[in-house]
Design a protein around this motif. Sequence first.
Motif, PDB file in Angstrom:
ATOM      1  N   LEU A   1       0.429 -17.787 -27.775  1.00 56.86           N
ATOM      2  CA  LEU A   1      -0.808 -18.615 -27.416  1.00 56.86           C
ATOM      3  C   LEU A   1      -0.742 -19.056 -25.644  1.00 56.86           C
ATOM      4  CD1 LEU A   1      -2.033 -20.920 -28.172  1.00 56.86           C
ATOM      5  CD2 LEU A   1       0.583 -22.889 -27.657  1.00 56.86           C
ATOM      6  N   PRO A   2      -1.796 -18.518 -25.460  1.00 54.44           N
ATOM      7  CA  PRO A   2      -2.007 -18.850 -24.042  1.00 54.44           C
ATOM      8  C   PRO A   2      -1.791 -20.502 -23.069  1.00 54.44           C
ATOM      9  CG  PRO A   2      -3.891 -16.933 -24.795  1.00 54.44           C
ATOM     10  CD  PRO A   2      -2.749 -18.037 -26.033  1.00 54.44           C
ATOM     11  N   ALA A   3      -1.310 -21.007 -22.362  1.00 56.98           N
ATOM     12  CA  ALA A   3      -1.404 -22.384 -22.033  1.00 56.98           C
ATOM     13  C   ALA A   3      -2.615 -22.439 -21.571  1.00 56.98           C
ATOM     14  CB  ALA A   3      -0.810 -22.075 -21.247  1.00 56.98           C
ATOM     15  N   GLU A   4      -3.627 -21.852 -21.664  1.00 57.19           N
ATOM     16  CA  GLU A   4      -5.280 -22.089 -21.428  1.00 57.19           C
ATOM     17  C   GLU A   4      -5.901 -22.768 -22.826  1.00 57.19           C
ATOM     18  OE1 GLU A   4      -9.388 -20.014 -20.015  1.00 57.19           O
ATOM     19  OE2 GLU A   4      -7.708 -18.815 -20.105  1.00 57.19           O
ATOM     20  N   PHE A   5      -5.675 -22.180 -24.545  1.00 59.89           N
ATOM     21  CA  PHE A   5      -5.819 -23.155 -24.960  1.00 59.89           C
ATOM     22  C   PHE A   5      -5.235 -24.459 -25.139  1.00 59.89           C
ATOM     23  CE2 PHE A   5      -6.323 -18.701 -27.980  1.00 59.89           C
ATOM     24  CZ  PHE A   5      -7.387 -18.361 -26.650  1.00 59.89           C
ATOM     25  N   VAL A   6      -4.429 -24.816 -24.530  1.00 61.97           N
ATOM     26  CA  VAL A   6      -3.649 -26.370 -24.404  1.00 61.97           C
ATOM     27  C   VAL A   6      -3.797 -26.904 -23.717  1.00 61.97           C
ATOM     28  CG1 VAL A   6      -1.998 -27.459 -25.624  1.00 61.97           C
ATOM     29  CG2 VAL A   6      -2.091 -25.179 -25.964  1.00 61.97           C
TER      30      VAL A   6
ATOM     31  N   PRO B   1      -9.059 -27.552 -21.503  1.00 63.53           N
ATOM     32  CA  PRO B   1      -9.836 -26.331 -22.664  1.00 63.53           C
ATOM     33  C   PRO B   1     -11.506 -26.968 -23.352  1.00 63.53           C
ATOM     34  CG  PRO B   1      -8.121 -27.727 -23.523  1.00 63.53           C
ATOM     35  CD  PRO B   1      -7.787 -28.311 -22.357  1.00 63.53           C
ATOM     36  N   THR B   2     -11.551 -25.939 -23.558  1.00 60.82           N
ATOM     37  CA  THR B   2     -12.970 -25.718 -23.889  1.00 60.82           C
ATOM     38  C   THR B   2     -12.656 -27.051 -25.492  1.00 60.82           C
ATOM     39  OG1 THR B   2     -13.196 -23.644 -25.981  1.00 60.82           O
ATOM     40  CG2 THR B   2     -13.581 -23.352 -23.309  1.00 60.82           C
TER      41      THR B   2
ATOM     42  N   MET C   1      -9.432 -28.098 -27.995  1.00 61.08           N
ATOM     43  CA  MET C   1      -9.269 -29.472 -28.298  1.00 61.08           C
ATOM     44  C   MET C   1      -9.439 -30.108 -29.419  1.00 61.08           C
ATOM     45  SD  MET C   1     -10.529 -31.229 -24.918  1.00 61.08           S
ATOM     46  CE  MET C   1      -9.821 -32.242 -24.958  1.00 61.08           C
ATOM     47  N   GLU C   2     -10.389 -28.918 -30.214  1.00 62.33           N
ATOM     48  CA  GLU C   2     -10.797 -29.616 -31.929  1.00 62.33           C
ATOM     49  C   GLU C   2      -9.637 -28.888 -33.114  1.00 62.33           C
ATOM     50  OE1 GLU C   2     -14.929 -28.488 -32.424  1.00 62.33           O
ATOM     51  OE2 GLU C   2     -15.731 -30.959 -31.645  1.00 62.33           O
ATOM     52  N   ALA C   3      -9.943 -26.975 -32.182  1.00 62.17           N
ATOM     53  CA  ALA C   3      -8.424 -27.748 -33.137  1.00 62.17           C
ATOM     54  C   ALA C   3      -7.069 -27.459 -32.918  1.00 62.17           C
ATOM     55  CB  ALA C   3      -8.171 -25.507 -32.453  1.00 62.17           C
ATOM     56  N   MET C   4      -7.283 -28.198 -31.777  1.00 59.81           N
ATOM     57  CA  MET C   4      -5.403 -28.982 -31.755  1.00 59.81           C
ATOM     58  C   MET C   4      -5.627 -30.003 -31.587  1.00 59.81           C
ATOM     59  SD  MET C   4      -3.156 -25.753 -29.749  1.00 59.81           S
ATOM     60  CE  MET C   4      -1.735 -26.415 -30.764  1.00 59.81           C
ATOM     61  N   PRO C   5      -6.091 -31.178 -32.471  1.00 54.24           N
ATOM     62  CA  PRO C   5      -5.824 -32.793 -31.800  1.00 54.24           C
ATOM     63  C   PRO C   5      -4.553 -33.356 -31.360  1.00 54.24           C
ATOM     64  CG  PRO C   5      -6.347 -32.180 -34.144  1.00 54.24           C
ATOM     65  CD  PRO C   5      -6.344 -30.537 -33.509  1.00 54.24           C
ATOM     66  N   TYR C   6      -3.746 -33.204 -32.901  1.00 53.83           N
ATOM     67  CA  TYR C   6      -2.825 -34.175 -32.481  1.00 53.83           C
ATOM     68  C   TYR C   6      -1.770 -33.849 -31.427  1.00 53.83           C
ATOM     69  CZ  TYR C   6       1.497 -36.547 -33.642  1.00 53.83           C
ATOM     70  OH  TYR C   6       2.859 -37.723 -33.683  1.00 53.83           O
ATOM     71  N   THR C   7      -1.894 -32.375 -31.305  1.00 52.58           N
ATOM     72  CA  THR C   7      -1.027 -32.089 -29.246  1.00 52.58           C
ATOM     73  C   THR C   7      -1.539 -32.628 -28.435  1.00 52.58           C
ATOM     74  OG1 THR C   7      -0.805 -29.682 -30.552  1.00 52.58           O
ATOM     75  CG2 THR C   7      -0.313 -30.244 -28.086  1.00 52.58           C
ATOM     76  N   HIS C   8      -2.929 -32.552 -28.453  1.00 49.90           N
ATOM     77  CA  HIS C   8      -3.480 -33.209 -27.456  1.00 49.90           C
ATOM     78  C   HIS C   8      -3.326 -34.547 -27.039  1.00 49.90           C
ATOM     79  CE1 HIS C   8      -5.868 -29.439 -25.382  1.00 49.90           C
ATOM     80  NE2 HIS C   8      -6.037 -29.431 -26.857  1.00 49.90           N
ATOM     81  N   SER C   9      -3.524 -35.330 -28.292  1.00 48.70           N
ATOM     82  CA  SER C   9      -3.191 -36.723 -28.247  1.00 48.70           C
ATOM     83  C   SER C   9      -1.617 -37.212 -27.538  1.00 48.70           C
ATOM     84  CB  SER C   9      -3.792 -37.212 -29.407  1.00 48.70           C
ATOM     85  OG  SER C   9      -2.427 -36.963 -30.485  1.00 48.70           O
TER      86      SER C   9
END
Length: 1026
Positions: A95-100, A108-109, A113-121
């Motif tokens: 997993l690249p840190a850039e994705f998160v 991130p794009t 962000m839509e692929a990992m909503p809980y982590t970004h919250s």
Amino acid sequence: MSSSLTCTRLTIWAFAAVLLQIAGLSLFLIGFFPVKPTLPGFSGPESYRMPTSDPVSDAEEVEELPPDRLRSLYREVSKIPPVYDRLILMVIDGLPAEFVLGRGNKPPTKNMMEAMPYTHSLLSSGKAAAYHAKAAPPTVTMPRLKAMVSGAIGGFLDVAFNFNTQAMLEDNLLEQFYRIGWKLVIHGDETWIKLFPRLFHRQDGVSSFYVKDTVEVDFNVSRHLEAEFASTDWNFLILHYLGLDHVGHIGGRQSILMAPKLKEMDDVIKRIHMNSILDQENSDSHTLLVVVSDHGMTDGGNHGGSSYEETDSLALFIGHGVEESNYSPYDHNEAFQVDIAPTLALLFGVPIPKNNIGVLLTKLFDSLTDDQRLRSLELNSWQLLRLLKAHLPGLHCGESSCYSCEKGLETNVPTSEAKQRLCYLFSKAISAHNSWQFRQHSDFISADINYFQVAAESYNDFLRNASEWLSHRATDKPVNVLMSAIIMMLVSSVLLMGIVFCLFRRVHFAQVGCCSQLEDPYKILHLDEVFVFIVIFLHVLSLGASSLVEEEQYTWHFLTSTLYLIFLSRTIESLLKRPNSVTLQNKDDKTVLPHSSPTDARNNSGHKFTKFRPSKINNHGTCRLFSVVVVLICGRLLRGWHQGGVNWIYLPDISKLLVHAGTSTIKVCQILSLFAIIILGSHAIFKLKSTTNFVYGVWSSLLLSAFLVMLHTMENHIYDLEPMNLSTTSIAQVFYVVASTSAVLTFLASPWIFPVYSMEKQMVYQVRSNSCSTKQRDSFLLSIRETTYLIGTTYTAFWCLLQLLIQQPINAIPILLIYLQILFSIIYFSADRSFHRQWVEVAAIYFLGLAGHFGLGNTNSLATIDVAGAFIGISSHSAVLSGILMFVITYASPSLSYLSMVMYIDMKDITFISSTHEYEWSIFLEKMIALPCLLPLLFNSLVLTSFTIILLLMRNHLFVWSVFSPKYLYVCAATVCVYIGVFIVAATGLYTYSVFCFRTRNPQEKCPQVLRDNVISHSQTNVISQ
């Protein structure tokens, strides 16, 4: 001229040169890539004391303490209460840190962000702390896991050990947790189980190398979550998910499977976090969730190199102690992967591993008091100081004599200066800490100076300088050993050059004895011959520049295209100039080419490439012109297929256009390539004069293998979110059996099945001249040539089918293009066998193989190694089989060029054997296989020796581990490829010749040696009359 270099002596000297080269290479590898020295043993209570020059006397007593007492002792002497008592380490492989976290202080794009909503919250609400944790090369799983749990950077050759993981014996966090009585559980990548085979209370490992599996490999981890949440018998839970890394290997960063896989990982984080929150609310235990990645990935989904995309790994901490109100998750918070080890050790109350070079992440200690925060920095500093003392004997810190230096510490400064600088920084930190403690116990308060801040910054200054020096410090290398290895390789190269030089003379004078019109090779060098020397010189020269090593594909595309442009120029020039020589006709109306004999015409009659060779001189030139143009066009397409290297990989190319066009387009390309290779292979096979049932059998096996490749192509749904398709595995296994059996049987049986004399009607004994017929000898040569031609055609055709099966689908057309280049090169060289000297032709085919290597998307970075294809057809994990397939994929093009040498040697002019003064079959063997074997060995030896010298000179260069060392591994692997290819060519030629000699020994015995002089005299008379 008679030469003392007989065929036997040539073989012995060549074999000695190769053995000497292998010995020198092995010695250099051992000396240059040693395993990094580590401190033995495990940290104990002594790590909580100021390091001294005296050894710790209570080490043995510590080992006898039971886990409970040891845990209490650590808590007492550390003076830092453990912040957490349970740890969940979730590893998302690749997993690249850039994705998160985004890149360059940008989020991130939207898709990420839509692929990992809980982590970004969690990040946006300040309930998690995240870092871009830079991983050190090589960016492969095993050394990166070792770095996270030990804080140490392993040796560069850990990339090789990644495929055969051994138990870790150095100090590490898991061993420290085990010693205080923790129960450890692992679900996921079995690499953990191999590294720590005796530590886990419960385990369920999955193989990390089945990259085609993106579903089951993660389901086998997640299915244990509920049971582990309900269980209270563990303290440390490791969850290692491999699916995202496999998605990257299959389809790259932009794969359609990437977003669903990120969403799956986000759901796992949510499940764990929600459960840990409930756990903390209902009990006094505190659980820390750490989400990390071992490495990133390139746009193509691979890893192993040192680019930003590969080293950008994630470190995400989720727990009650890391909550922060004024926290921006998308600030580029940088750390190093090795910083995870000391951070977790101090958060959970165990000693920092002995060989750690990491620095604790201070933000995670904000919940502690100022005294405890400085104590944690002090413990980290003591640990690094002990490691520095091991690397810098005589280092004594704390004295006032240490000088004050404001400049930064460079990694290549003299040892004495490094000691003084590090000593000064440590003394400064200790002094600032003491000043803070003094102010805490006195009534004096200064509003101008924040003594805590000064102490913390002083500690951090020392820690970062010490860590950087330790991580970049060049390991001491035994220069005497390395010089001895280089001398051995130099001697080997000189031997090979001497052998080739003597061979040139021997073959040349044998040809001069047959045809006096041949030019003296020592008086005239044509442009193409001069350019071959220029190619070798420029290539060796380019190896000294890191940028040219990274972009080597441009060097080979340019040099190879230029060489064939010279061929084109010579061909056009020969067409424009009317040949002065007269074309002779023999009584059978067979064309005799310029500078050839009627015997040559007899050898050409009935040959499979006769239809490729027009009967007119002008048609001859047209054939050569067409062939070289085809080679140049294919080379240009290969040049634009992949934008390799490092600097220009983002530029558009043909492969990216096809990927955007969709999988259906790629499959059409695969099928078209398959049909084209079958048509070319079938056409080449049926050019044989003797189309026996055996030949039809070889052709049938070729069609069957092609059918299996087509079935595999149609069944292989690599871009669908499905478990591994077992039917494709079975199809691949059947192909391996059919292809390998066909190739081996063709090699073994062809010399026994082909007729000894293809022109049996012409085979007579001329009794009146008391000699064996010259036609008989010519027919014998023709039989050998027919046999080697069939074997070579079988080798190349089956090799191309194998590559269509295991290469990335996008590389189907490049495989066809390389095959076309080699076939038309052979046609070009056979159209007029006196147009180029043989060593130039061998060099051209060798260069085509190297250019094709980069045309398939390979570079000198470990990240471009195709791992996905290395498991096609393998039903159970085998490091040996997968390693062999990985080697076959990587060196597909060079191997094809070596295999084509078997077909190429059939095209050479060997007519001088019938007329030579010394009627020795050794000359035939030398002409047939010596140069195609020795020249690749010589070219590779020059490159290997030169780059070995360059690597030794660059041992302290900034890019020695990121650029030059990976390239050296590629050079070593290419050397193995040359050895294998040369062995196949030599074995094929020697075996074929030996079988035919055995089958014809009775007729040969009927020709007495006394009568052979009459044959020689009769042949010389024919030559003079011509």
